[in-house]
Scaffold this active site. Sequence first.
Site, short mmCIF file in Angstrom:
data_model
loop_
_atom_site.label_atom_id
_atom_site.label_comp_id
_atom_site.label_asym_id
_atom_site.label_seq_id
_atom_site.Cartn_x
_atom_site.Cartn_y
_atom_site.Cartn_z
N ARG A 50 0.58 -1.36 -0.17
CA ARG A 50 0.16 0.02 0.04
C ARG A 50 0.89 1.34 -0.04
NH1 ARG A 50 -2.64 -3.84 1.69
NH2 ARG A 50 -0.82 -4.48 2.49
N THR A 51 1.75 1.36 0.91
CA THR A 51 2.52 2.80 1.00
C THR A 51 3.34 3.07 -0.18
OG1 THR A 51 2.73 2.13 3.21
CG2 THR A 51 4.16 3.93 2.72
N LYS A 79 26.06 -4.89 -2.45
CA LYS A 79 27.35 -4.68 -2.69
C LYS A 79 28.06 -4.10 -1.61
CE LYS A 79 26.53 -3.70 -7.57
NZ LYS A 79 26.45 -2.40 -8.55
N ARG A 100 11.40 3.97 2.87
CA ARG A 100 11.22 2.87 4.26
C ARG A 100 12.48 2.12 4.20
NH1 ARG A 100 5.86 -1.13 4.20
NH2 ARG A 100 5.00 0.79 5.04
N HIS A 128 5.35 5.88 11.40
CA HIS A 128 4.88 5.65 10.13
C HIS A 128 3.96 6.82 9.89
CE1 HIS A 128 3.30 4.04 6.33
NE2 HIS A 128 3.27 2.87 6.80
N1 CP Z 1 -0.02 0.09 5.68
C1 CP Z 1 1.14 -0.24 5.28
O1 CP Z 1 2.07 0.48 5.74
O2 CP Z 1 1.04 -1.09 4.33
P1 CP Z 1 2.22 -1.63 3.42
O3 CP Z 1 3.10 -2.35 4.42
O4 CP Z 1 1.72 -2.67 2.35
O5 CP Z 1 3.13 -0.54 2.80
#
Ligand code: CP
Length: 302
Positions: A50-51, A79, A100, A128
């Site tokens: 999603r993110t 590497k 991320r 987050h």
């Molecule tokens: N909600 C969320 O962070 O989902 P993902 O890990 O799929 O990005």
Amino acid sequence: MKKDLISITDYTKEEYLRIMELAADFEKNPNQDLLKGKVVASLFFEPSTRTRLSFETAISRLGGRIIGFADVGSSSVTKGETLHDTIKMVSNYADLIVMRHPLEGAARYAAEISAVPVINAGDGANQHPTQTLLDMYSILKTQGTLDNLNIFMVGDLKYGRTVHSLLMAMSEFQNPIFNFIAPDELLLPEEYKMHLREKGIRYFEHREFTDIISAADIIYMTRVQKERFADPIEYEKVKNVYILRGKMLENTKSNVRILHPLPRVNEIHTDVDKNEKAYYFEQALNGIFTREAIIAYTLNLK
Ligand code: CP
């Protein structure tokens, strides 16, 4: 000065409300050419559906171009290139970095190195913030307010970065009540409870997932995160500790909505999906409008 978004506390309450306002505007009109001629780097050192995809959709709808990787295995990190050098390079290529990373604090470190703004798309069990802003937008849309809400948070409250960020943000609004439902192994860390106590906010802790949810305005379900456990036996003990089933919603308030940052594993039975109180798939859709708003705000495009 560049405007990073690393922790939800990097924004003020007024900024949360500004993002909500912009998100509502993008929901009405998602395609706006604000990123024309700009490049956004999408660096995912940890898996995401999603993110990453909602950020990339948001960038595309704003007319921007995307570089980056979804799989760290395809980057020179394999590497031995350091995070420092990766960010130094990418910040020369792009106008904005969305990142991320599995390590707590990695996004803050990247922001210190980068010449362009960094948006944290999740750093380990820490924060987050873009998820929180879309969660708040979902709460606002379904409740009509961010004040006076009784919020139940269920599941992995120890490693759940979405819970940590949401709790901090909602504690800026009037009279929230928090109810935390978690097993002993996954309790909310003390620092967050201390934050609530310092602000005089009421909270209650429970081990059982029972009819206490009848008082809830929001039930925020979370996944027990296998990837955060060093010992697989410990994960096995708690993985199915709470499962929300359709029948459990019979005596809940009419306005209650079930949120979940997703992905879910077993913690919401599929028989909840058709219930009008289920909102998690709409919540994920709200991620596109909210992330368009965050990008536009970060780059001063609105
Ligand atoms: N909600 C969320 O962070 O989902 P993902 O890990 O799929 O990005």
